[in-house]
Design an enzyme around this catalytic site. Structure first.
Site, PDB file in Angstrom:
ATOM      1  N   THR A 138     -55.051  23.432  -4.226  1.00 22.10           N
ATOM      2  CA  THR A 138     -56.412  23.569  -3.698  1.00 22.10           C
ATOM      3  C   THR A 138     -56.796  25.037  -3.618  1.00 22.10           C
ATOM      4  O   THR A 138     -55.925  25.912  -3.525  1.00 22.10           O
ATOM      5  CB  THR A 138     -56.483  22.926  -2.285  1.00 22.10           C
ATOM      6  OG1 THR A 138     -57.659  23.361  -1.629  1.00 22.10           O
ATOM      7  CG2 THR A 138     -55.298  23.344  -1.413  1.00 22.10           C
ATOM      8  N   ASP A 139     -58.096  25.309  -3.600  1.00 17.25           N
ATOM      9  CA  ASP A 139     -58.539  26.698  -3.408  1.00 17.25           C
ATOM     10  C   ASP A 139     -58.272  27.165  -1.974  1.00 17.25           C
ATOM     11  O   ASP A 139     -58.315  28.357  -1.681  1.00 17.25           O
ATOM     12  CB  ASP A 139     -60.026  26.853  -3.765  1.00 17.25           C
ATOM     13  CG  ASP A 139     -60.970  25.985  -2.931  1.00 17.25           C
ATOM     14  OD1 ASP A 139     -60.492  25.229  -2.045  1.00 17.25           O
ATOM     15  OD2 ASP A 139     -62.191  26.051  -3.162  1.00 17.25           O
ATOM     16  N   GLU A 140     -57.979  26.200  -1.075  1.00 12.73           N
ATOM     17  CA  GLU A 140     -57.789  26.567   0.334  1.00 12.73           C
ATOM     18  C   GLU A 140     -56.529  27.399   0.556  1.00 12.73           C
ATOM     19  O   GLU A 140     -56.396  28.038   1.603  1.00 12.73           O
ATOM     20  CB  GLU A 140     -57.782  25.317   1.217  1.00 12.73           C
ATOM     21  CG  GLU A 140     -59.117  24.594   1.184  1.00 12.73           C
ATOM     22  CD  GLU A 140     -59.222  23.458   2.184  1.00 12.73           C
ATOM     23  OE1 GLU A 140     -58.735  23.607   3.312  1.00 12.73           O
ATOM     24  OE2 GLU A 140     -59.790  22.421   1.819  1.00 12.73           O
ATOM     25  N   TYR A 163     -52.816  22.178   6.830  1.00 10.67           N
ATOM     26  CA  TYR A 163     -53.002  21.558   5.509  1.00 10.67           C
ATOM     27  C   TYR A 163     -52.814  22.594   4.400  1.00 10.67           C
ATOM     28  O   TYR A 163     -51.992  22.415   3.494  1.00 10.67           O
ATOM     29  CB  TYR A 163     -54.393  20.919   5.405  1.00 10.67           C
ATOM     30  CG  TYR A 163     -54.811  20.612   3.975  1.00 10.67           C
ATOM     31  CD1 TYR A 163     -54.167  19.624   3.235  1.00 10.67           C
ATOM     32  CD2 TYR A 163     -55.841  21.332   3.352  1.00 10.67           C
ATOM     33  CE1 TYR A 163     -54.535  19.353   1.912  1.00 10.67           C
ATOM     34  CE2 TYR A 163     -56.211  21.063   2.038  1.00 10.67           C
ATOM     35  CZ  TYR A 163     -55.553  20.084   1.322  1.00 10.67           C
ATOM     36  OH  TYR A 163     -55.909  19.824   0.017  1.00 10.67           O
ATOM     37  N   LYS A 167     -49.865  23.024   1.477  1.00 11.46           N
ATOM     38  CA  LYS A 167     -50.159  23.033   0.032  1.00 11.46           C
ATOM     39  C   LYS A 167     -49.626  24.332  -0.593  1.00 11.46           C
ATOM     40  O   LYS A 167     -49.093  24.325  -1.702  1.00 11.46           O
ATOM     41  CB  LYS A 167     -51.664  22.900  -0.221  1.00 11.46           C
ATOM     42  CG  LYS A 167     -52.272  21.563   0.172  1.00 11.46           C
ATOM     43  CD  LYS A 167     -51.760  20.388  -0.633  1.00 11.46           C
ATOM     44  CE  LYS A 167     -52.221  20.404  -2.065  1.00 11.46           C
ATOM     45  NZ  LYS A 167     -51.788  19.167  -2.784  1.00 11.46           N
TER      46      LYS A 167
END
Ligand SMILES: NC(=O)c1ccc[n+]([C@@H]2O[C@H](COP(=O)([O-])OP(=O)(O)OC[C@H]3O[C@@H](n4cnc5c(N)ncnc54)[C@H](O)[C@@H]3O)[C@@H](O)[C@H]2O)c1
Length: 355
Positions: A138-140, A163, A167
């Protein structure tokens, strides 16, 4: 089930939001590819996706946990799997704040179990160079941006929620298997997806559901947080392209470069409802209710997908506004959409607000 398959791949999390869209498109486009879908069918899954997959010639749904190393090893060997596309995860930031350890188990230990199973199986089968492991990130993992700038593949990792931290840890394990064991792996970092089959707890389905019920639409803080939105099928095509065509060890950002504040998204959906299902004497925007902000709420995500466009020729399809309309129409038709006669009921305390 046909027997003349060219290749078998394992997709994890194929009964979730993105996985459901991914398998349906891939199975249709590549009838000679056999797809095993390994999904634990957690609360986030659509059991209906398994039903739909059972009706397909080239998909085998298997209910199971990615943390179960023996199961992964058995599936890889039994079906002579030469590719893994790993979507399965706990994916909701709010839930990661409520129960971080669960996210470490699935997202970190689960990814480790899969990597190890793939490495051992493909070493034994002497196909370590040709078999591929694609990890969905994810870009997060890059943290939060200020008002300016874009994430690129070279941005430093700076996750802020349990989260995104889980990741990021999974990504680092993938990178370690590439470097240490020579695994042929790739990673993609997608921005916020929207489209059919997203779980009700996430932001866009929440806004749609609340408009349908004419209930308060909860918006964290001021609603000025910015997200970068991509139509789920565009993301799925990007993953397919990366899996089949990208160089080993490559990493791609997948973004359609559609930045919107949460308030803009909520207002856009309200306007679509004003047109599709007018509410006499009211506008759906009246339902928007600001609620206490999420702890550690990242301000802005925005990514540059130049590498993916340049090297693999991927492009998003359709405009954001068209896709949002299609998404609203999908949820409305799925819910049968009987509208209440009464006015708004405001109960933001009982609502959740997604990614
Ligand atoms: N949704 C987004 O906007 C977005 C953006 C970028 C990246 N991603 C990533 O894409 C992937 C898929 O996201 P999503 O939105 O479809 O998630 P989702 O929550 O809708 O689906 C996750 C799926 O994984 C399955 N699963 C969970 N734990 C499992 C386990 N232990 N074993 C086997 N299966 C398990 C669930 O049953 C579910 O079907 C995730 O890795 C997520 O981090 C999502």
């Amino acid at each position: 089930m046909r027997r003349d398959f060219e290749r078998t791949i394992l997709v994890t999390g194929g009964a979730g939001f993105i996985g459901t869209n991914f398998i349906e498109g891939l199975a249709r486009r590549r009838p000679r590819l056999r797809i095993i879908d390994l999904d634990a069918l957690t609360y986030a899954a659509h059991p209906e996706s398994f039903e739909r997959q059972r009706a397909m010639d080239n998909v085998i749904p298997v209910q199971g946990d990615i943390c179960d190393a023996a199961l992964a090893a058995d599936l890889l060997a039994r079906y002579e799997v030469t590719g893994v596309i790993h979507f399965a995860a706990e994916s909701h930031v709010d839930n990661s704040i409520a129960d971080p350890v669960k996210f470490v188990r699935t997202n970190v230990s689960g990814t480790a179990a899969l990597l190890e199973a793939a490495y051992r199986c493909w070493s034994k089968a002497d196909c370590l160079q040709t078999a591929r492991f694609h990890h969905i990130s994810t870009d997060e993992v890059f943290g939060s941006l200020g008002a300016e700038g874009l994430f690129t593949e070279d941005s430093p990792y700076a996750p802020t929620s349990p989260y995104s931290a889980s990741k990021a840890a999974a990504d680092l394990l993938v990178a370690a298997y590439i470097k240490t064991f020579g695994l042929n792996a790739t990673i993609s970092h997608a921005s916020n997806n929207f489209g059919p089959w997203q779980h009700d707890e996430k932001f866009i389905p929440t806004v749609i559901r609340r408009c349908l019920a004419r209930e308060a639409i909860p918006l964290y803080g001021t609603g000025e947080n910015v997200r970068d939105w991509i139509w789920v099928e565009d993301h799925c095509r990007a993953v397919e392209t990366i899996f089949f065509e990208a160089a080993p060890a490559s990493r791609y950002i997948v973004s359609a470069e559609n930045e919107r504040t949460n308030l803009q998204i909520a207002r856009s959906i309200c306007r679509i409802f004003d047109e599709l299902r007018p509410w006499p004497g009211h506008r759906h925007e009246e339902l928007i209710a600001h609620v206490a902000d999420r702890p550690g709420h990242d301000f802005r995500y925005a990514s540059c997908s130049g590498r993916l466009r340049r090297t693999l020729g991927w492009r998003p399809t359709g405009s954001f506004e068209e896709r949002l309309r299609e998404t609203v129409a999908w949820y409305v038709s799925r819910r049968g959409a009987a509208l209440p006669a009464s006015g708004p009921q405001t109960d933001p305390a009982h609502s959740k607000n997604g990614r």
